[in-house]
Design a protein around this motif. Structure first.
Motif, mmCIF file in Angstrom:
data_model
loop_
_atom_site.group_PDB
_atom_site.id
_atom_site.type_symbol
_atom_site.label_atom_id
_atom_site.label_comp_id
_atom_site.label_asym_id
_atom_site.label_seq_id
_atom_site.Cartn_x
_atom_site.Cartn_y
_atom_site.Cartn_z
ATOM 1 N N VAL A 79 -3.410 27.449 23.785
ATOM 2 C CA VAL A 79 -2.458 27.592 22.681
ATOM 3 C C VAL A 79 -3.195 27.415 21.365
ATOM 4 O O VAL A 79 -4.101 26.573 21.247
ATOM 5 C CB VAL A 79 -1.330 26.547 22.798
ATOM 6 C CG1 VAL A 79 -0.481 26.510 21.544
ATOM 7 C CG2 VAL A 79 -0.458 26.837 24.012
ATOM 8 N N LEU A 80 -2.808 28.211 20.370
ATOM 9 C CA LEU A 80 -3.265 28.008 19.001
ATOM 10 C C LEU A 80 -2.109 27.401 18.214
ATOM 11 O O LEU A 80 -0.973 27.897 18.281
ATOM 12 C CB LEU A 80 -3.686 29.324 18.357
ATOM 13 C CG LEU A 80 -4.383 29.183 17.001
ATOM 14 C CD1 LEU A 80 -5.821 28.710 17.196
ATOM 15 C CD2 LEU A 80 -4.357 30.493 16.226
ATOM 16 N N PHE A 81 -2.386 26.337 17.491
ATOM 17 C CA PHE A 81 -1.383 25.690 16.650
ATOM 18 C C PHE A 81 -1.650 25.981 15.181
ATOM 19 O O PHE A 81 -2.805 26.121 14.756
ATOM 20 C CB PHE A 81 -1.401 24.172 16.849
ATOM 21 C CG PHE A 81 -0.526 23.686 17.972
ATOM 22 C CD1 PHE A 81 0.812 23.417 17.761
ATOM 23 C CD2 PHE A 81 -1.057 23.515 19.239
ATOM 24 C CE1 PHE A 81 1.618 22.966 18.793
ATOM 25 C CE2 PHE A 81 -0.265 23.066 20.282
ATOM 26 C CZ PHE A 81 1.082 22.797 20.068
ATOM 27 N N ILE A 82 -0.579 26.043 14.431
ATOM 28 C CA ILE A 82 -0.650 26.085 12.972
ATOM 29 C C ILE A 82 0.102 24.869 12.449
ATOM 30 O O ILE A 82 1.274 24.671 12.783
ATOM 31 C CB ILE A 82 0.009 27.346 12.392
ATOM 32 C CG1 ILE A 82 -0.528 28.598 13.065
ATOM 33 C CG2 ILE A 82 -0.200 27.404 10.876
ATOM 34 C CD1 ILE A 82 0.261 29.842 12.717
ATOM 35 N N SER A 83 -0.555 24.061 11.644
ATOM 36 C CA SER A 83 0.105 22.969 10.930
ATOM 37 C C SER A 83 0.477 23.461 9.539
ATOM 38 O O SER A 83 -0.363 24.018 8.833
ATOM 39 C CB SER A 83 -0.821 21.758 10.792
ATOM 40 O OG SER A 83 -0.949 21.079 12.012
ATOM 41 N N ILE A 106 -1.765 25.352 5.185
ATOM 42 C CA ILE A 106 -1.743 25.485 6.636
ATOM 43 C C ILE A 106 -3.164 25.352 7.165
ATOM 44 O O ILE A 106 -4.140 25.546 6.443
ATOM 45 C CB ILE A 106 -1.149 26.826 7.103
ATOM 46 C CG1 ILE A 106 -1.996 28.011 6.606
ATOM 47 C CG2 ILE A 106 0.292 26.962 6.661
ATOM 48 C CD1 ILE A 106 -1.551 29.347 7.178
ATOM 49 N N ALA A 107 -3.251 25.014 8.451
ATOM 50 C CA ALA A 107 -4.542 24.987 9.142
ATOM 51 C C ALA A 107 -4.296 25.245 10.619
ATOM 52 O O ALA A 107 -3.215 24.953 11.145
ATOM 53 C CB ALA A 107 -5.251 23.649 8.937
ATOM 54 N N PHE A 108 -5.320 25.807 11.289
ATOM 55 C CA PHE A 108 -5.233 26.138 12.707
ATOM 56 C C PHE A 108 -6.025 25.134 13.538
ATOM 57 O O PHE A 108 -6.995 24.548 13.075
ATOM 58 C CB PHE A 108 -5.819 27.535 12.964
ATOM 59 C CG PHE A 108 -5.097 28.656 12.270
ATOM 60 C CD1 PHE A 108 -4.023 29.286 12.871
ATOM 61 C CD2 PHE A 108 -5.506 29.082 11.012
ATOM 62 C CE1 PHE A 108 -3.371 30.324 12.238
ATOM 63 C CE2 PHE A 108 -4.860 30.123 10.371
ATOM 64 C CZ PHE A 108 -3.779 30.744 10.986
ATOM 65 N N TYR A 109 -5.625 25.000 14.808
ATOM 66 C CA TYR A 109 -6.440 24.288 15.792
ATOM 67 C C TYR A 109 -6.103 24.818 17.176
ATOM 68 O O TYR A 109 -5.003 25.316 17.430
ATOM 69 C CB TYR A 109 -6.282 22.767 15.702
ATOM 70 C CG TYR A 109 -4.862 22.253 15.626
ATOM 71 C CD1 TYR A 109 -4.213 21.773 16.757
ATOM 72 C CD2 TYR A 109 -4.183 22.233 14.411
ATOM 73 C CE1 TYR A 109 -2.911 21.291 16.680
ATOM 74 C CE2 TYR A 109 -2.889 21.752 14.333
ATOM 75 C CZ TYR A 109 -2.248 21.288 15.470
ATOM 76 O OH TYR A 109 -0.970 20.828 15.390
ATOM 77 N N ASP A 110 -7.076 24.736 18.078
ATOM 78 C CA ASP A 110 -7.053 25.401 19.376
ATOM 79 C C ASP A 110 -7.064 24.334 20.468
ATOM 80 O O ASP A 110 -7.931 23.456 20.474
ATOM 81 C CB ASP A 110 -8.293 26.311 19.471
ATOM 82 C CG ASP A 110 -8.276 27.231 20.666
ATOM 83 O OD1 ASP A 110 -7.779 26.838 21.730
ATOM 84 O OD2 ASP A 110 -8.797 28.360 20.536
ATOM 85 N N ARG A 148 -9.754 24.954 9.019
ATOM 86 C CA ARG A 148 -10.001 25.497 7.690
ATOM 87 C C ARG A 148 -8.652 25.801 7.052
ATOM 88 O O ARG A 148 -7.708 26.199 7.745
ATOM 89 C CB ARG A 148 -10.802 26.798 7.736
ATOM 90 C CG ARG A 148 -12.180 26.708 8.340
ATOM 91 C CD ARG A 148 -12.890 28.055 8.190
ATOM 92 N NE ARG A 148 -14.107 28.135 8.981
ATOM 93 C CZ ARG A 148 -15.294 27.703 8.579
ATOM 94 N NH1 ARG A 148 -15.411 27.136 7.394
ATOM 95 N NH2 ARG A 148 -16.362 27.823 9.358
ATOM 96 N N THR A 149 -8.548 25.655 5.739
ATOM 97 C CA THR A 149 -7.368 26.121 5.035
ATOM 98 C C THR A 149 -7.670 27.523 4.516
ATOM 99 O O THR A 149 -8.688 27.722 3.851
ATOM 100 C CB THR A 149 -6.991 25.197 3.859
ATOM 101 O OG1 THR A 149 -8.149 25.030 3.028
ATOM 102 C CG2 THR A 149 -6.541 23.847 4.368
ATOM 103 N N PRO A 150 -6.826 28.513 4.814
ATOM 104 C CA PRO A 150 -7.092 29.886 4.365
ATOM 105 C C PRO A 150 -7.235 29.959 2.853
ATOM 106 O O PRO A 150 -6.709 29.112 2.111
ATOM 107 C CB PRO A 150 -5.862 30.657 4.853
ATOM 108 C CG PRO A 150 -5.356 29.856 6.004
ATOM 109 C CD PRO A 150 -5.620 28.428 5.636
ATOM 110 N N GLY A 151 -7.934 30.987 2.396
ATOM 111 C CA GLY A 151 -8.196 31.153 0.970
ATOM 112 C C GLY A 151 -6.953 31.023 0.119
ATOM 113 O O GLY A 151 -5.951 31.699 0.354
ATOM 114 N N ALA A 152 -7.010 30.155 -0.884
ATOM 115 C CA ALA A 152 -5.834 29.839 -1.687
ATOM 116 C C ALA A 152 -5.371 31.012 -2.531
ATOM 117 O O ALA A 152 -4.193 31.106 -2.877
ATOM 118 C CB ALA A 152 -6.132 28.640 -2.592
ATOM 119 N N GLU A 153 -6.273 31.915 -2.885
ATOM 120 C CA GLU A 153 -5.921 33.008 -3.797
ATOM 121 C C GLU A 153 -5.560 34.302 -3.081
ATOM 122 O O GLU A 153 -5.212 35.278 -3.723
ATOM 123 C CB GLU A 153 -7.087 33.267 -4.761
ATOM 124 C CG GLU A 153 -7.486 32.053 -5.584
ATOM 125 C CD GLU A 153 -6.346 31.533 -6.434
ATOM 126 O OE1 GLU A 153 -5.562 32.354 -6.940
ATOM 127 O OE2 GLU A 153 -6.230 30.308 -6.576
#
Length: 319
Positions: A79-83, A106-110, A148-153
């Motif tokens: 499962v991949l989670f998004i916080s 948001i950030a992901f974790y596996d 990682r947090t995706p690019g803010a812009e």
């Protein structure tokens, strides 16, 4: 289907273990570190299944979550989670990286590898659980996304974060059919974000194309009250022509003007039905929801619901 759970319904001494079992059995097997004092263990959990996508919202006292190496080797579905941070701050740690989340991040974790989540100031989060098989992305691309947090812009991160925030807020209104229809485009948007942030951004092209209609409707709902919500503005926001905009909406059976008017009228109807009633004037309500004049609003409201707005408000609040 949505289920809710709270420690308030559990005897004080049993709360910590009950919370651990709830998370392990209904969300993901993890080690949950909680305050030692039973009176400091508080949590409210809401879990919704939207097809294969699960949305969990948690508000709780400070805690730490560990997906250990032993648990990561377990024979459960990857499962991949998004916080998604609602308020406060948290940290996601995986693969030697860490991401600090602030509200709106948001950030992901596996789950296939160990990870740690730290909530030193308490938990106020939405968690989105997606089976890895549903994303159909290479493992190395998924690996680039975690902690990682995706690019803010970037336009894609903003789009996905806004969509997930709205999905979490409105998921209780979804019936079974709506939930099934939303599952696939929701996961396609996540797929597009992961691909766009990777070293293979071309993988994002197909999911972005397939979810254009969903993204346009999400944009319309977000900006529904804007006076300048025009086809030209919506098309420009999605880097398409107005003609293409109409074609995409038509495939979903949506006409731009009729849809916007219907949604605005429904929002006004709900507000006029509030108990206790608001003191806002009909003219102010009409203006706030994007109608150009009170008279135009009154005519449209009566045509839709059979009564002028003031009469509707009066009827709903008879003693």
């Amino acid at each position: 289907m949505t289920t809710t759970w709270t420690t308030a319904a559990v005897p004080l001494g049993d709360r910590a273990e009950a919370l651990r079992q709830t998370i392990r059995q209904q969300v993901v097997p993890v080690e949950l570190v909680l305050p030692r004092q039973p009176e400091q263990v508080h949590a409210d959990v809401t879990i919704t299944d939207i097809g294969p996508l699960q949305v969990s919202s948690v508000r709780a006292n400070p805690a730490a979550v560990h997906r250990t190496a032993r648990l990561a080797r377990a024979d459960d579905e990857p499962v991949l989670f998004i916080s998604l941070q609602v308020s406060g701050e948290s940290t996601v740690i995986q693969d030697g990286r860490s991401a600090v989340l602030h509200p709106g991040n948001i950030a992901f974790y596996d789950t296939r590898r160990p990870y740690t989540l730290l909530f030193d100031r308490g938990v106020d989060m939405h968690f989105f659980r997606i089976p890895v098989r549903e994303l159909a992305l290479p493992d190395d691309v998924l690996g680039q996304a975690v902690a990682r947090t995706p690019g803010a812009e970037g336009a894609v991160p903003d789009l996905v974060t806004g969509y997930l925030t709205r999905l979490a807020a409105t998921r209780g209104l979804l019936d079974g059919t709506a939930a099934r229809l939303l599952a696939a485009p929701s996961m396609e948007l996540v797929r597009a974000l992961i691909a766009a942030e990777s070293d293979r951004p071309s993988l994002a092209a197909e999911p972005l194309h397939e979810t254009l209609g969903v993204r346009i409707l999400a944009y319309l709902r977000t900006h529904l009250a804007d006076q300048d919500l025009t086809p030209a503005r919506v098309a420009a926001a999605h880097h398409i022509s107005v003609r293409h905009l109409y074609a995409v909406l038509a495939r979903s059976g949506v006409g731009f003007g009729d849809w916007v008017r219907t949604q605005r009228l429904d929002a006004c109807r709900r507000e006029l039905s509030r108990v206790p009633p608001t003191t806002e004037t009909i003219a102010d309500l009409a203006h706030r929801w994007g109608f150009k004049s009170p008279s135009h609003f009154s005519r449209a409201f009566k045509a839709a619901y059979g009564l002028p707005p003031q009469a509707w408000r009066d009827l709903r609040h008879l003693p």
